[in-house]
Design an enzyme around this catalytic site. Structure first.
Site, PDB file in Angstrom:
ATOM      1  N   LYS A  73     -21.272  18.013  10.036  1.00 33.24           N
ATOM      2  CA  LYS A  73     -22.715  17.727   9.451  1.00 33.24           C
ATOM      3  C   LYS A  73     -23.348  16.998   8.251  1.00 33.24           C
ATOM      4  O   LYS A  73     -24.326  16.406   8.287  1.00 33.24           O
ATOM      5  CB  LYS A  73     -23.526  19.327   9.209  1.00 33.24           C
ATOM      6  CG  LYS A  73     -25.053  19.154   9.060  1.00 33.24           C
ATOM      7  CD  LYS A  73     -25.966  19.457  10.718  1.00 33.24           C
ATOM      8  CE  LYS A  73     -27.198  18.963  10.565  1.00 33.24           C
ATOM      9  NZ  LYS A  73     -27.504  18.480  11.635  1.00 33.24           N
ATOM     10  N   ASN A 125     -12.869  19.265  -1.564  1.00 37.75           N
ATOM     11  CA  ASN A 125     -13.480  19.091  -0.327  1.00 37.75           C
ATOM     12  C   ASN A 125     -13.991  17.785  -0.997  1.00 37.75           C
ATOM     13  O   ASN A 125     -14.477  17.480  -1.836  1.00 37.75           O
ATOM     14  CB  ASN A 125     -15.151  20.020  -0.161  1.00 37.75           C
ATOM     15  CG  ASN A 125     -16.305  18.807   0.336  1.00 37.75           C
ATOM     16  OD1 ASN A 125     -16.217  17.689   1.489  1.00 37.75           O
ATOM     17  ND2 ASN A 125     -17.533  19.217   0.592  1.00 37.75           N
ATOM     18  N   GLY A 126     -13.686  16.104  -0.219  1.00 41.18           N
ATOM     19  CA  GLY A 126     -13.987  15.275  -1.195  1.00 41.18           C
ATOM     20  C   GLY A 126     -12.970  13.954   0.003  1.00 41.18           C
ATOM     21  O   GLY A 126     -11.952  14.300   0.003  1.00 41.18           O
ATOM     22  N   ARG A 143     -19.520  22.276   8.640  1.00 43.57           N
ATOM     23  CA  ARG A 143     -18.867  20.879   8.164  1.00 43.57           C
ATOM     24  C   ARG A 143     -18.105  20.581   8.748  1.00 43.57           C
ATOM     25  O   ARG A 143     -17.388  19.224   7.630  1.00 43.57           O
ATOM     26  CB  ARG A 143     -19.703  21.072   6.636  1.00 43.57           C
ATOM     27  CG  ARG A 143     -20.163  21.990   5.308  1.00 43.57           C
ATOM     28  CD  ARG A 143     -20.720  22.255   4.832  1.00 43.57           C
ATOM     29  NE  ARG A 143     -20.079  21.455   3.478  1.00 43.57           N
ATOM     30  CZ  ARG A 143     -20.101  20.208   2.965  1.00 43.57           C
ATOM     31  NH1 ARG A 143     -22.300  20.656   3.021  1.00 43.57           N
ATOM     32  NH2 ARG A 143     -20.465  19.450   2.444  1.00 43.57           N
ATOM     33  N   HIS A 193     -32.683  -8.480  28.651  1.00 37.52           N
ATOM     34  CA  HIS A 193     -31.263  -9.831  28.108  1.00 37.52           C
ATOM     35  C   HIS A 193     -29.890  -9.364  27.780  1.00 37.52           C
ATOM     36  O   HIS A 193     -29.278 -10.438  27.432  1.00 37.52           O
ATOM     37  CB  HIS A 193     -31.780 -10.158  26.533  1.00 37.52           C
ATOM     38  CG  HIS A 193     -33.428 -10.980  26.729  1.00 37.52           C
ATOM     39  ND1 HIS A 193     -33.584 -11.834  27.259  1.00 37.52           N
ATOM     40  CD2 HIS A 193     -34.487 -10.423  26.442  1.00 37.52           C
ATOM     41  CE1 HIS A 193     -35.171 -12.344  26.520  1.00 37.52           C
ATOM     42  NE2 HIS A 193     -35.535 -11.088  26.550  1.00 37.52           N
ATOM     43  N   CYS A 235     -16.353  19.157   5.046  1.00 41.18           N
ATOM     44  CA  CYS A 235     -15.125  20.428   4.488  1.00 41.18           C
ATOM     45  C   CYS A 235     -16.178  21.072   4.327  1.00 41.18           C
ATOM     46  O   CYS A 235     -17.081  21.277   3.785  1.00 41.18           O
ATOM     47  CB  CYS A 235     -14.229  20.144   3.432  1.00 41.18           C
ATOM     48  SG  CYS A 235     -13.470  18.722   4.100  1.00 41.18           S
ATOM     49  N   GLU A 288     -23.156  12.631  21.084  1.00 38.95           N
ATOM     50  CA  GLU A 288     -23.007  13.000  20.666  1.00 38.95           C
ATOM     51  C   GLU A 288     -22.443  14.774  20.849  1.00 38.95           C
ATOM     52  O   GLU A 288     -21.452  15.251  20.642  1.00 38.95           O
ATOM     53  CB  GLU A 288     -23.388  13.181  18.658  1.00 38.95           C
ATOM     54  CG  GLU A 288     -25.023  13.783  19.283  1.00 38.95           C
ATOM     55  CD  GLU A 288     -25.962  13.592  17.478  1.00 38.95           C
ATOM     56  OE1 GLU A 288     -24.901  13.889  16.480  1.00 38.95           O
ATOM     57  OE2 GLU A 288     -26.941  13.904  17.872  1.00 38.95           O
ATOM     58  N   GLU A 293     -32.844   7.106  19.486  1.00 36.35           N
ATOM     59  CA  GLU A 293     -32.384   8.531  18.737  1.00 36.35           C
ATOM     60  C   GLU A 293     -31.867   9.609  20.266  1.00 36.35           C
ATOM     61  O   GLU A 293     -31.549  10.525  20.182  1.00 36.35           O
ATOM     62  CB  GLU A 293     -33.516   8.802  18.164  1.00 36.35           C
ATOM     63  CG  GLU A 293     -33.923  11.096  17.955  1.00 36.35           C
ATOM     64  CD  GLU A 293     -32.270  11.569  16.950  1.00 36.35           C
ATOM     65  OE1 GLU A 293     -31.779  10.115  16.563  1.00 36.35           O
ATOM     66  OE2 GLU A 293     -31.948  11.951  16.976  1.00 36.35           O
ATOM     67  N   LYS A 341     -28.277  11.085  20.665  1.00 36.58           N
ATOM     68  CA  LYS A 341     -28.929  12.888  20.889  1.00 36.58           C
ATOM     69  C   LYS A 341     -27.050  13.464  21.731  1.00 36.58           C
ATOM     70  O   LYS A 341     -26.520  14.215  22.002  1.00 36.58           O
ATOM     71  CB  LYS A 341     -29.588  13.444  21.237  1.00 36.58           C
ATOM     72  CG  LYS A 341     -31.199  14.070  20.138  1.00 36.58           C
ATOM     73  CD  LYS A 341     -30.078  14.524  19.046  1.00 36.58           C
ATOM     74  CE  LYS A 341     -29.598  14.388  18.189  1.00 36.58           C
ATOM     75  NZ  LYS A 341     -30.096  13.972  17.062  1.00 36.58           N
ATOM     76  N   TRP A 400     -12.357  19.068   8.036  1.00 37.35           N
ATOM     77  CA  TRP A 400     -13.074  17.319   8.503  1.00 37.35           C
ATOM     78  C   TRP A 400     -11.613  16.658   8.158  1.00 37.35           C
ATOM     79  O   TRP A 400     -11.513  16.279   6.765  1.00 37.35           O
ATOM     80  CB  TRP A 400     -14.619  17.429   8.094  1.00 37.35           C
ATOM     81  CG  TRP A 400     -15.006  16.227   9.794  1.00 37.35           C
ATOM     82  CD1 TRP A 400     -15.142  16.131  10.899  1.00 37.35           C
ATOM     83  CD2 TRP A 400     -14.698  14.969   9.275  1.00 37.35           C
ATOM     84  NE1 TRP A 400     -15.765  14.807  11.537  1.00 37.35           N
ATOM     85  CE2 TRP A 400     -15.640  14.317  10.901  1.00 37.35           C
ATOM     86  CE3 TRP A 400     -14.419  14.095   8.643  1.00 37.35           C
ATOM     87  CZ2 TRP A 400     -15.415  12.483  10.025  1.00 37.35           C
ATOM     88  CZ3 TRP A 400     -14.674  12.280   8.062  1.00 37.35           C
ATOM     89  CH2 TRP A 400     -15.010  12.491   9.196  1.00 37.35           C
TER      90      TRP A 400
HETATM   91  C1  F6R Z   1     -26.929  13.134  13.860  1.00 36.05           C
HETATM   92  C2  F6R Z   1     -26.919  12.899  13.200  1.00 36.05           C
HETATM   93  C3  F6R Z   1     -26.425  12.385  11.776  1.00 36.05           C
HETATM   94  C4  F6R Z   1     -27.043  11.908  11.113  1.00 36.05           C
HETATM   95  C5  F6R Z   1     -26.788  11.310   9.571  1.00 36.05           C
HETATM   96  C6  F6R Z   1     -26.912  10.903   8.295  1.00 36.05           C
HETATM   97  O1  F6R Z   1     -27.751  13.478  14.266  1.00 36.05           O
HETATM   98  O2  F6R Z   1     -27.719  14.554  12.655  1.00 36.05           O
HETATM   99  O3  F6R Z   1     -26.356  10.930  12.658  1.00 36.05           O
HETATM  100  O4  F6R Z   1     -28.010  11.496  10.503  1.00 36.05           O
HETATM  101  O5  F6R Z   1     -24.572  11.400   9.179  1.00 36.05           O
HETATM  102  O6  F6R Z   1     -27.819  12.237   7.602  1.00 36.05           O
HETATM  103  P1  F6R Z   1     -28.122  13.078   6.776  1.00 36.05           P
HETATM  104  O7  F6R Z   1     -29.516  12.528   7.452  1.00 36.05           O
HETATM  105  O8  F6R Z   1     -27.078  13.780   6.289  1.00 36.05           O
HETATM  106  O9  F6R Z   1     -27.925  11.547   5.750  1.00 36.05           O
END
Ligand code: F6R
Length: 621
Positions: free
Chosen positions: A616, A100-101, A27, A517, A2, A501, A494, A498, A74
């Site tokens: 985010k 937000n929260g 967000r 395995h 949010c 997601e 990673e 990527k 969100w």
């Molecule tokens: C993936 C991504 C998330 C964040 C995770 C932690 O691309 O961005 O997996 O890495 O939500 O977020 P932070 O780093 O802000 O604690």
């Protein structure tokens, strides 16, 4: 999770609010709403979908007013529909709130309020908070205390004392076009201070266009923002606070797309610069000594530490795993990497000889913050590696290092990841010097290698068109497997994250040797396998793994070191990275994987900057 934005002043509020929401859309982007005060009445527009859907819904209706609040959601409580979108109003429509929260005790508060005759329209916890404030306002106040303390300001503070959970809220009141109230606990909130105007937002991006003077509200504080007066800040238990006005260093360009089609692509291409920014001023060019101001005072504890525990989530957790390889290898300190969400509930064994490092781009991730609290209570030294200045984790740790990657707006993390790995490399090298575990000559070579990374990434970015061609071949695959060993194993994780997601293709990362395995059962001629097979990192072993994949018909995309001949003969497609030390390889091998995901997602018609269901900054558990 949010985004909230508010304005009071003498300009038209609506365009400022909409632009602010668009900047905060990373967000949350499942519904949006705006509340304005016009002719002393609160006018509310809400719509499911994105900010553009809200704009369409508003059409040519009345948007005048120079005070307003806005929200991009969100969903947590209730589906993303019009009713559940914010703002939420009080029963009589006199007040309106954005939030937000998460209000953890909302269900019990709702019951109490329902027994008192309140009716709720939405499924949200936020509406419960609005009604609670209204209820206190109507029933629990014994007059006002002083001129600065009007009835609503007081009601908000009293109501917030009953809240368990996290909030950043803004409340407006019908008939009051000069003033609103903002409060926070656990969710971020920045106040922009202009001339006879105030801006409030979840981060500074909606504000920097208008003012660089900001106040970061602290947990448990409530601000009264009247355009004709100075800010008044009180804690929820009624203690007056002196506002601390800071200057923002962020620039407007840093939050715009700058000619790129997407923030994600811009941020991938920014990495040569962002890594230079991460290293800037931290390596003495004459002596190669690493200077990290934020950990300097703690070096004696680092020297004596038994163990380092790194807590993080998602991409930051992958960076942490690379940190484990780096610190154990170079500084010979035992490192454990924990998912913050598991660590906080597992009754961890910690002593004051431990060092706990929290890694977080946003600095607001709820699980990482909660895990950090536990570490603090145990007496362990806590350090942070964060990107967002002034964020909660930076305030809750005893020391740490900013990544200085600049604002990351694409929801999928790219440049923040390489900045985190850069800081971890600096940590490992610095710790190695403190503990005398790496010979000076080798240390100097490693510094040279690290400072050469930005130039090598430039070379890799020039392969973008080739990577796009590879993406075209595999864009319709349903599954992907990513394999790597040693320092490149977390890169495989990673790379898979990527892809899944942003393209919604199922992808798994594995240490290459683990393949036999179990995951090997998945391999057939439909299955693309991305293998990171750079020179020196268990090269011969991974070549055997590649042979095993090939024998089962898997389609191989290999990331190899330039000049490689062996893997090239076996793999279907190869992407070459410049020669480098194995400790540095993750900073290079991740780049083609970021680009591959970007192109595949784009070709599948996905929204790369705002992938479905994600947000985010994960400020809820
Ligand atoms: C993936 C991504 C998330 C964040 C995770 C932690 O691309 O961005 O997996 O890495 O939500 O977020 P932070 O780093 O802000 O604690």
């Amino acid at each position: 999770m949010c985004g909230i934005v508010a304005y009071v002043g003498n300009r038209r509020a609506f365009p400022i609010l909409i632009k602010g929401l668009q900047r905060l859309e990373y967000r949350g982007y499942d519904s949006a709403g705006v509340g304005l005060i016009n002719n002393n009445k609160i006018i509310t527009y809400k719509q499911a979908g994105k900010v553009s859907d809200l704009l369409e819904h508003v059409g040519d209706r009345d948007i005048s007013g120079s005070i307003g609040i806005a929200h991009t959601r969100w969903a947590t409580h209730g589906p993303p529909n019009q009713i559940n979108s914010h703002p939420h109003s009080s029963s009589d429509g006199r007040f309106s709130l954005i939030h937000n929260g998460i209000i953890e005790n909302y269900a019990s508060l709702k019951k109490v309020l329902e027994n008192k005759g309140h009716h709720f329209k939405s499924d949200t916890d936020s509406e419960v908070l609005m009604h609670l404030i209204e209820d206190v306002y109507n029933n629990s106040l014994n007059g006002v205390e002083d001129k600065e303390d009007n009835r609503l300001f007081k009601a908000i503070r009293i109501a917030l004392n009953e809240i368990i959970g996290a909030y950043a809220i803004i409340v407006i009141e019908e008939g009051n076009k000069d003033e609103f109230y903002a409060a926070r606990k656990g969710s971020p909130l920045v106040i922009g201070v202009g001339n006879n105007e105030y801006f409030v937002a979840s981060d500074a991006s909606p504000i920097i266009e208008y003012t660089n003077k900001v106040i970061y509200l602290k947990d448990g504080e409530v601000a009264s923002l009247n355009k004709n007066k100075d800010v008044v800040i009180k804690t929820i238990d009624n203690k007056k606070q002196s506002p601390y006005i800071e200057e923002l260093e962020q620039s407007l360009e840093s939050i715009e797309k700058g000619g790129f089609d997407h923030f994600m692509l811009k941020e991938i291409f920014e990495q040569p610069k962002s890594i230079v920014d991460t290293m800037r001023g931290r390596i003495n060019p004459k002596t190669n000594e690493i200077i990290l101001g934020g950990i300097k005072d703690h070096e004696s504890r680092i020297l004596a530490a038994d163990r380092i525990i790194i807590i993080a989530c998602g991409t930051s957790w992958h960076a942490a795993l690379i940190g484990e390889y780096l610190i154990e290898d170079l500084a010979r300190i035992n490192v454990e990497v924990e998912y913050a969400s598991e660590f906080r509930y597992k009754n961890p064994i910690l002593t004051n000889n431990d060092i706990v490092i929290a890694i977080s781009q946003s600095g607001e991730t709820a699980d990482t913050l909660a895990a950090l609290e536990i570490a603090k209570e145990s007496g362990a030294l806590t350090l942070g590696i964060c990107n967002v200045a002034g964020s909660s984790i930076t305030r809750e740790t005893s020391g740490g290092t900013y990544t200085h990657a600049g604002p990351e707006i694409g929801v999928a993390s790219t440049k923040a990841f390489t900045a985190q790995v850069t800081v971890l490399t600096l940590f490992a090298l610095r710790f190695s010097q403190l503990r005398k575990t790496v010979e000076r000559e080798n240390y100097n070579f490693l510094i040279k290698e690290l400072t050469a990374v930005p130039g090598k990434i430039e070379k890799l970015l020039a392969l973008n068109d080739n990577i796009e061609k590879i993406a075209k071949v595999f864009k319709d695959a349903s599954n992907f497997l990513y394999l790597g060993r040693g320092f490149n194993f977390p890169v495989a994780l990673e790379g898979a994250l990527k892809l899944k997601e942003i393209s919604y293709i199922h992808a798994e990362g594995y240490p290459a040797a683990e393949m036999k395995h179990g995951p090997i059962a998945l391999i057939d001629d439909e299955m693309p396998i991305v293998v990171i097979a750079t020179r020196k990192e268990n090269y011969e072993k991974i070549v055997s793994n590649i042979q095993e994949v090939k024998a089962r018909g898997g389609k191989l995309i290999a990331i190899v070191t330039e000049g490689d001949t062996e893997v090239k003969e076996i793999a279907d497609y190869c992407i070459e990275i410049p020669k480098c030390f194995r400790e540095i390889a993750p900073l290079l091998t991740i780049i083609p994987l970021q680009l591959l995901s970007y192109h595949i997602a784009l070709m599948r018609g996905c929204n790369v900057d705002q992938p479905r269901n994600l947000a985010k900054s994960v400020t809820v558990e």
